[in-house]
Design a protein around this motif. Structure first.
Motif, PDB file in Angstrom:
ATOM      1  N   ALA A  57       0.807  -1.222   0.000  1.00 45.28           N
ATOM      2  CA  ALA A  57       0.000   0.000   0.000  1.00 45.28           C
ATOM      3  C   ALA A  57       0.839   1.271   0.000  1.00 45.28           C
ATOM      4  N   ASP A  58       1.921   1.296   0.803  1.00 46.61           N
ATOM      5  CA  ASP A  58       2.711   2.521   0.871  1.00 46.61           C
ATOM      6  C   ASP A  58       3.432   2.789  -0.454  1.00 46.61           C
ATOM      7  N   GLU A  59       3.952   1.738  -1.071  1.00 50.61           N
ATOM      8  CA  GLU A  59       4.641   1.905  -2.350  1.00 50.61           C
ATOM      9  C   GLU A  59       3.651   2.217  -3.465  1.00 50.61           C
ATOM     10  N   LEU A  60       2.477   1.601  -3.400  1.00 48.22           N
ATOM     11  CA  LEU A  60       1.454   1.868  -4.403  1.00 48.22           C
ATOM     12  C   LEU A  60       1.041   3.339  -4.378  1.00 48.22           C
ATOM     13  N   ALA A  61       0.921   3.885  -3.171  1.00 52.02           N
ATOM     14  CA  ALA A  61       0.554   5.299  -3.048  1.00 52.02           C
ATOM     15  C   ALA A  61       1.640   6.187  -3.654  1.00 52.02           C
ATOM     16  N   ARG A  62       2.906   5.836  -3.435  1.00 51.32           N
ATOM     17  CA  ARG A  62       3.995   6.651  -3.994  1.00 51.32           C
ATOM     18  C   ARG A  62       4.070   6.500  -5.507  1.00 51.32           C
ATOM     19  N   ALA A  63       3.769   5.294  -5.985  1.00 52.85           N
ATOM     20  CA  ALA A  63       3.765   5.089  -7.440  1.00 52.85           C
ATOM     21  C   ALA A  63       2.672   5.930  -8.090  1.00 52.85           C
ATOM     22  N   LYS A  64       1.503   5.967  -7.483  1.00 47.29           N
ATOM     23  CA  LYS A  64       0.408   6.758  -8.029  1.00 47.29           C
ATOM     24  C   LYS A  64       0.718   8.249  -7.975  1.00 47.29           C
ATOM     25  N   ALA A  65       1.479   8.644  -6.968  1.00 50.66           N
ATOM     26  CA  ALA A  65       1.852  10.054  -6.841  1.00 50.66           C
ATOM     27  C   ALA A  65       3.027  10.427  -7.742  1.00 50.66           C
ATOM     28  N   GLY A  66       3.668   9.436  -8.316  1.00 48.21           N
ATOM     29  CA  GLY A  66       4.797   9.694  -9.201  1.00 48.21           C
ATOM     30  C   GLY A  66       6.118   9.873  -8.490  1.00 48.21           C
ATOM     31  N   THR A  67       6.167   9.564  -7.205  1.00 50.66           N
ATOM     32  CA  THR A  67       7.425   9.688  -6.465  1.00 50.66           C
ATOM     33  C   THR A  67       8.161   8.356  -6.364  1.00 50.66           C
ATOM     34  N   LEU A  68       7.531   7.296  -6.820  1.00 56.27           N
ATOM     35  CA  LEU A  68       8.178   5.994  -6.908  1.00 56.27           C
ATOM     36  C   LEU A  68       8.126   5.576  -8.375  1.00 56.27           C
ATOM     37  N   LEU A  69       9.276   5.446  -8.997  1.00 58.43           N
ATOM     38  CA  LEU A  69       9.332   5.145 -10.421  1.00 58.43           C
ATOM     39  C   LEU A  69       9.763   3.707 -10.683  1.00 58.43           C
TER      40      LEU A  69
END
Length: 435
Positions: free
Chosen positions: A297-309
């Motif tokens: 969940a935490d990584e998914l949220a960052r991916a959706k925000a564009g901060t995890l590529l």
């Protein structure tokens, strides 16, 4: 899966070549190699984008229905809008679609060929087709059957004496995934090696040996389980009978006759793609995605925000896929291929009819999944799906209504675990056939 469980061991992957375009400051990149053909990609419940995609409806709101007499609606504006909407929501850097019917072709592209780049996707771009390759290996075997050089009921031991229980496994059971042989891409050994040695060159014998070393899933013919080991063995048999590399066999028997000038099975030492090509991206790594490709969940949220590529997997050596997934093609060539696969031209009429009739329901918890002799049936379309790290594709042809659908994306899987190209294709099928 918890975030702790998914801690990364990226090893030498961060040094992967051809990763042009460093991420912008403040972003985080998940370096990986990933074979999403780990357990998820090929076991019965798997993704593989091969069968997990037989889903037809898994992500788009139910199975595609209809009979051979049902109306077909090909509305270009609707198809293009659905394609663009889903490509955006799945956060793929780039994608392409081709829908062909008696009314003509509908094509569309989305995004760019490289994350952070400016080169738009084109219909001429090359990509890795993944498990769509299985349909090619299967076709070669059936051509050899047609020529009387091998028979579907022959035991594998006739051609490969070192296969455990090979006296009781038939060629047909390799083709339709009923041999019971374990899937080598679901092993921890392969997935660990892919993460730690992304440029390793694999031999077909090494791949087969990993699968054959595992305990079989069931006795031959007793059940169904998607296994890349089956297709690698078929590739080895084809090479033994023809006395030539599988790449040459494909070229002579399949690509040249169909005029597939942009399609090839590259040498094991060649991890490049011909120009023009699209880069391929994925989140996470091979070992961590053996249970699920969905980010925590935490990584998914960052991916959706564009901060995890996602990381660039373009030039990871694909020799581990070989006969089961190593081909490179373009959307136009793949459309020609699947039309011949479902419509005929490479087998005589009798064997072609038998091949299409070979598809039958398989024990997977998905809407009406069907598989046959190196071919799947997805709704009313005969074809397959394919996935390698960074690349997902879907190809299907309906010989009744003469409808072709091909989609590829340069992200695989999506951050939420879905196979992007198959998800888009399923939506297009619903638009065309109703749902």
């Amino acid at each position: 899966m918890s975030a702790q469980r998914r801690s990364r061991n990226t090893g030498g992957i961060r040094g992967l070549s051809n990763r042009r375009g460093a991420p912008q400051r403040g972003t985080e990149v998940l370096a990986t190699t990933r074979s999403r053909r780990s357990r998820r990609a090929v076991s019965t419940a798997g993704v593989v984008v091969a069968l997990a995609l037989l889903l037809v409806g898994c992500a788009a709101g139910g199975p595609v229905r209809g009979t051979s007499a049902s109306p077909v609606t090909v509305d270009a504006a609707t198809l293009k809008a659905e394609f663009a909407r889903l490509a955006k929501s799945l956060q793929v850097p780039g994608a392409a679609m081709l829908v062909r019917s008696p009314a003509g072709d509908v094509t569309a592209t989305y995004g760019v060929t490289e994350l952070g780049g400016s080169t738009p996707v084109s219909l001429a771009d090359h990509f890795r087709v993944g498990s769509n390759t299985k349909t090619m290996t299967g076709t070669v075997i059936l051509q050899l059957v047609q020529e009387g050089r091998i028979a579907l009921h022959d035991p594998v031991s006739t051609y490969l004496p070192n296969v455990p229980n090979g006296d009781h496994i038939t060629i047909e059971q390799l083709l339709d995934m009923r041999s019971g042989l374990a899937n080598y891409t679901a092993t921890l050994a392969l997935n660990t090696a892919l993460d730690e040695e992304p440029q390793r060159v694999w031999t077909p014998e090494e791949l087969a040996a990993m699968g054959l070393a595992e305990k079989p899933n069931f006795a031959p013919g007793d059940d169904w389980s998607y296994s890349n080991t089956n297709t690698v063995l078929l590739g080895l048999i084809a090479q033994k009978l023809e006395g030539e590399p599988l790449s040459t066999i494909f070229e002579k028997r399949l690509f040249e006759p169909l005029g597939l000038n942009q399609t090839a099975l590259p040498a094991a030492t060649d991890a490049s793609l011909p120009e023009p090509y699209t880069h391929g991206y994925m989140y996470s790594n091979n070992v961590d995605t053996m249970e699920s490709a969905k980010l925590p969940a935490d990584e998914l949220a960052r991916a959706k925000a564009g901060t995890l590529l996602p990381s660039d997997q373009t030039n990871v050596n694909p020799s581990w896929a070989w006969a089961a997934g190593g081909v490179i093609s373009t959307i136009g060539d793949l459309a020609k291929w699947v039309e011949a696969l479902g419509g005929g031209g490479l087998l005589d009429g009798k064997l072609q009819k038998e091949r299409l009739a070979s598809v039958r329901t398989v024990p997977v918890d998905l809407p009406d999944p069907r598989y046959g002799w190196g071919i799947a049936k997805i709704g009313q379309l005969y074809g397959h799906t394919g996935e390698l790290p960074g690349y997902n594709s879907f190809m299907g042809y309906d010989p009744v209504h003469r409808v072709t659908i091909v989609v590829w994306t340069n992200l695989a899987p999506a951050a939420d675990g879905r196979p992007p190209a198959a998800t888009i294709a399923t939506r297009l099928m619903t638009s065309i056939y109703g749902g």
